[in-house]
Motif scaffolding. Structure first.
Motif, mmCIF file in Angstrom:
data_model
loop_
_atom_site.group_PDB
_atom_site.id
_atom_site.type_symbol
_atom_site.label_atom_id
_atom_site.label_comp_id
_atom_site.label_asym_id
_atom_site.label_seq_id
_atom_site.Cartn_x
_atom_site.Cartn_y
_atom_site.Cartn_z
ATOM 1 N N GLN A 13 0.804 -0.949 0.076
ATOM 2 C CA GLN A 13 0.056 -0.152 -0.067
ATOM 3 C C GLN A 13 0.832 1.190 0.006
ATOM 4 O O GLN A 13 2.048 1.228 0.521
ATOM 5 N N PRO A 88 2.064 5.371 -5.293
ATOM 6 C CA PRO A 88 1.706 4.635 -6.554
ATOM 7 C C PRO A 88 2.397 5.061 -7.838
ATOM 8 O O PRO A 88 2.661 3.856 -8.817
ATOM 9 N N THR A 91 5.101 2.213 -9.054
ATOM 10 C CA THR A 91 4.920 1.117 -9.322
ATOM 11 C C THR A 91 5.704 0.820 -10.804
ATOM 12 O O THR A 91 5.628 1.899 -11.632
ATOM 13 N N THR A 122 4.415 -3.341 -7.036
ATOM 14 C CA THR A 122 2.919 -2.566 -7.359
ATOM 15 C C THR A 122 2.581 -1.912 -6.090
ATOM 16 O O THR A 122 2.631 -2.453 -4.950
ATOM 17 N N SER A 124 -0.396 0.264 -4.392
ATOM 18 C CA SER A 124 -1.561 0.593 -4.387
ATOM 19 C C SER A 124 -2.066 2.016 -3.614
ATOM 20 O O SER A 124 -1.494 2.224 -2.865
#
Length: 125
Positions: A13, A88, A91, A122, A124
């Motif tokens: 996250q 994010p 990523t 990744t 989020s």
């Protein structure tokens, strides 16, 4: 021929942390610089951080300064990328790379002689 194997990618996250590892074989820190790159879908491959051959100085791209730390363990022939406060936009597939050049030139893909296979990160929101 130098071989580079990355590990440690995954899903996290925003605000979280990950540590990537790159195990190098047929490699010495005297003979090669070593770097981390990343490539997001549809974008160019960008240099993130590198350790220069011989003097061991570490360089960072502006977009990761203060958040990412690259380190090395010469005994294990392994380098690490500690990534904190992930966003994010971090990523991407992260690649380990090695090259014969010195200093921060290795932050440019054209100076890379060997690439790892990459590991997906990744983040989020």
């Amino acid at each position: 021929e130098v071989q580079l194997v990355e590990s440690g990618g995954g899903l996290v996250q925003a605000g979280g942390s990950l540590r990537l590892s790159c195990a190098a074989s047929r490699f010495t820190f005297d003979d090669y610089g070593i770097a981390w790159f990343r490539q997001a879908p549809g974008k160019e491959r960008d240099g993130v951080s590198c350790i220069s051959r011989r003097d061991g100085r570490t360089y960072y791209a502006d977009f990761v300064k203060g958040r990412f730390t690259m380190s090395s363990d010469p005994v294990k022939n392994t380098v690490y990328l500690q990534m904190n406060n992930l966003k994010p936009e971090d990523t991407a597939v992260y690649y380990c790379a090695a090259g014969w050049t010195y200093g921060n030139a290795l932050l440019r893909p054209s100076w890379v002689n060997y690439w790892g296979q990459g590991t997906q990160v990744t983040v989020s929101s």
